[in-house]
Design a protein around this motif. Sequence first.
Motif, PDB file in Angstrom:
ATOM      1  N   LEU A  59      19.027   5.250  -5.391  1.00 24.86           N
ATOM      2  CA  LEU A  59      18.589   6.467  -5.157  1.00 24.86           C
ATOM      3  C   LEU A  59      16.962   6.846  -4.437  1.00 24.86           C
ATOM      4  N   ASP A  60      16.408   5.487  -4.611  1.00 28.56           N
ATOM      5  CA  ASP A  60      14.843   5.353  -4.369  1.00 28.56           C
ATOM      6  C   ASP A  60      15.056   4.972  -2.201  1.00 28.56           C
ATOM      7  N   ALA A  61      16.541   4.968  -2.439  1.00 26.58           N
ATOM      8  CA  ALA A  61      17.005   4.500  -0.674  1.00 26.58           C
ATOM      9  C   ALA A  61      17.616   5.444  -0.157  1.00 26.58           C
ATOM     10  N   LEU A  62      18.051   6.340  -0.753  1.00 31.19           N
ATOM     11  CA  LEU A  62      19.119   8.041  -0.158  1.00 31.19           C
ATOM     12  C   LEU A  62      18.832   7.960   1.474  1.00 31.19           C
ATOM     13  N   PRO A  63      19.130   7.970   2.089  1.00 26.25           N
ATOM     14  CA  PRO A  63      19.354   8.537   3.793  1.00 26.25           C
ATOM     15  C   PRO A  63      18.917   9.850   4.231  1.00 26.25           C
ATOM     16  N   GLU A  87       0.598  -1.109  -0.263  1.00 25.73           N
ATOM     17  CA  GLU A  87      -0.057  -0.386   0.185  1.00 25.73           C
ATOM     18  C   GLU A  87       0.995   1.389  -0.496  1.00 25.73           C
ATOM     19  N   GLU A  88       1.909   1.613   0.522  1.00 22.61           N
ATOM     20  CA  GLU A  88       3.123   2.264   1.332  1.00 22.61           C
ATOM     21  C   GLU A  88       3.690   2.583  -0.718  1.00 22.61           C
ATOM     22  N   THR A  89       4.354   2.098  -1.095  1.00 18.36           N
ATOM     23  CA  THR A  89       4.334   1.665  -2.329  1.00 18.36           C
ATOM     24  C   THR A  89       3.166   2.343  -3.124  1.00 18.36           C
ATOM     25  N   LEU A  90       1.752   1.176  -2.950  1.00 16.21           N
ATOM     26  CA  LEU A  90       1.221   2.496  -4.093  1.00 16.21           C
ATOM     27  C   LEU A  90       0.754   3.617  -3.887  1.00 16.21           C
ATOM     28  N   SER A  91       0.948   4.199  -3.151  1.00 17.37           N
ATOM     29  CA  SER A  91       0.812   5.456  -2.895  1.00 17.37           C
ATOM     30  C   SER A  91       1.522   6.284  -2.735  1.00 17.37           C
ATOM     31  N   THR A  92       2.471   6.338  -2.634  1.00 15.75           N
ATOM     32  CA  THR A  92       3.817   6.767  -2.183  1.00 15.75           C
ATOM     33  C   THR A  92       5.115   6.305  -3.325  1.00 15.75           C
ATOM     34  N   PRO A  93       5.444   7.463  -4.145  1.00 14.72           N
ATOM     35  CA  PRO A  93       5.986   7.601  -5.755  1.00 14.72           C
ATOM     36  C   PRO A  93       7.493   6.693  -5.070  1.00 14.72           C
ATOM     37  N   LEU A  94       8.118   6.035  -5.896  1.00 14.61           N
ATOM     38  CA  LEU A  94       9.853   5.588  -5.646  1.00 14.61           C
ATOM     39  C   LEU A  94      10.280   7.117  -6.201  1.00 14.61           C
ATOM     40  N   PHE A  95      11.465   7.264  -4.788  1.00 11.41           N
ATOM     41  CA  PHE A  95      11.898   8.390  -5.352  1.00 11.41           C
ATOM     42  C   PHE A  95      12.568   8.893  -6.492  1.00 11.41           C
ATOM     43  N   SER A  96      13.377   7.653  -7.203  1.00 14.33           N
ATOM     44  CA  SER A  96      14.078   7.833  -8.255  1.00 14.33           C
ATOM     45  C   SER A  96      12.913   8.635  -9.440  1.00 14.33           C
ATOM     46  N   THR A  97      11.433   7.880  -9.518  1.00 10.43           N
ATOM     47  CA  THR A  97      10.992   8.542  -9.934  1.00 10.43           C
ATOM     48  C   THR A  97      10.074   9.643 -10.005  1.00 10.43           C
ATOM     49  N   VAL A  98      10.144   9.951  -8.790  1.00  9.78           N
ATOM     50  CA  VAL A  98      10.216  11.501  -8.533  1.00  9.78           C
ATOM     51  C   VAL A  98      10.914  12.872  -9.262  1.00  9.78           C
ATOM     52  N   ILE A  99      12.464  12.118  -8.973  1.00 11.47           N
ATOM     53  CA  ILE A  99      13.269  13.130  -9.620  1.00 11.47           C
ATOM     54  C   ILE A  99      13.023  13.552 -11.756  1.00 11.47           C
ATOM     55  N   ARG A 100      13.056  11.913 -11.897  1.00 15.28           N
ATOM     56  CA  ARG A 100      13.166  11.842 -13.037  1.00 15.28           C
ATOM     57  C   ARG A 100      12.004  13.093 -12.901  1.00 15.28           C
ATOM     58  N   ASP A 139      15.690  13.127   4.675  1.00 21.06           N
ATOM     59  CA  ASP A 139      14.036  13.259   4.586  1.00 21.06           C
ATOM     60  C   ASP A 139      13.251  13.930   3.599  1.00 21.06           C
ATOM     61  N   GLU A 140      11.879  13.700   3.552  1.00 19.00           N
ATOM     62  CA  GLU A 140      11.651  14.659   2.366  1.00 19.00           C
ATOM     63  C   GLU A 140      11.755  15.923   1.770  1.00 19.00           C
ATOM     64  N   LEU A 141      11.753  16.738   2.826  1.00 23.91           N
ATOM     65  CA  LEU A 141      12.554  18.127   2.676  1.00 23.91           C
ATOM     66  C   LEU A 141      13.893  17.408   1.649  1.00 23.91           C
ATOM     67  N   GLU A 142      14.556  16.813   2.636  1.00 26.13           N
ATOM     68  CA  GLU A 142      16.613  17.772   1.496  1.00 26.13           C
ATOM     69  C   GLU A 142      16.093  16.324  -0.138  1.00 26.13           C
ATOM     70  N   LYS A 143      14.845  15.190   0.159  1.00 26.17           N
ATOM     71  CA  LYS A 143      14.597  14.904  -1.496  1.00 26.17           C
ATOM     72  C   LYS A 143      14.494  16.060  -1.935  1.00 26.17           C
ATOM     73  N   GLN A 144      13.376  16.534  -1.555  1.00 22.99           N
ATOM     74  CA  GLN A 144      12.257  17.902  -2.805  1.00 22.99           C
ATOM     75  C   GLN A 144      13.744  18.508  -2.277  1.00 22.99           C
ATOM     76  N   ARG A 145      14.987  19.430  -2.476  1.00 24.86           N
ATOM     77  CA  ARG A 145      16.308  20.307  -2.339  1.00 24.86           C
ATOM     78  C   ARG A 145      16.721  19.591  -3.577  1.00 24.86           C
ATOM     79  N   VAL A 146      17.003  18.180  -3.273  1.00 25.11           N
ATOM     80  CA  VAL A 146      18.017  17.668  -4.225  1.00 25.11           C
ATOM     81  C   VAL A 146      17.316  16.754  -6.021  1.00 25.11           C
ATOM     82  N   VAL A 147      15.653  17.371  -5.787  1.00 26.11           N
ATOM     83  CA  VAL A 147      15.322  17.657  -7.040  1.00 26.11           C
ATOM     84  C   VAL A 147      15.252  18.773  -7.615  1.00 26.11           C
ATOM     85  N   GLU A 148      15.418  20.066  -6.698  1.00 25.36           N
ATOM     86  CA  GLU A 148      15.770  21.293  -7.459  1.00 25.36           C
ATOM     87  C   GLU A 148      17.111  21.225  -7.736  1.00 25.36           C
TER      88      GLU A 148
END
Length: 227
Positions: free
Chosen positions: A188-192, A8-21, A194-203
Amino acid sequence: MTASPAREETLSTPLFSTVIRAASQDRHTEAESAPFMHNLLSGRFGVDAYIRYTEQLLFVYRALESAAGTLREDPVAGPFLRPELMRVAEVERDLRHLLGEGWRERIAPLPATERYVARVAEVAAGWPAGYVAHHYTRYLGDLSGGQVIRSIAERTWGLEHKGDGVRFYVFEGIDNPAAFKRQYRDMLDALPVDELEKQRVVEECRHAFALNSAVFADLDALFPLGA
């Protein structure tokens, strides 16, 4: 059948590699469609344009790979520093073939390249997750679209298939590029972080594509068609 909590978590939360792409796709498309790259890949430029582009790559990859020593043990950036990806020795070999033994005295970074290099050095020194954004942008691109550049360079300028002049695009230590890219995306999906930092990585990934596009713009000014 009821889905497991993990599913359920996989279905509701996109993988970070998908988000960044997805989040960087517009910048990626902008870089790919830059006039310089379009004209290079369509064979409208001579080999001099390809050489000058290759020169700029050397400066960027020196910045990326000079950080390996200090970041190799870092829990965020360290897993991405795979020796089979390293490109500096290969691009130096290409430039020696393309420019001759005095090649080091004949190359120089363009202003946009200098800005790109400065940003890579900045994040490598103080922000490992930001460094990952630049690493992802460059190396996964080399394993994907870079192979198109290699093929066109071989065909357009008569360079040996996977030989000197295009070795930058040849990853001899990677037998299965598709599997390697899957493993990279898993990291990328396992990048240690938090979510705020992931958004900074995307930018930062978007910024990396913009820096790359700026290099293409500088190159385009050097090779105006019809001049």
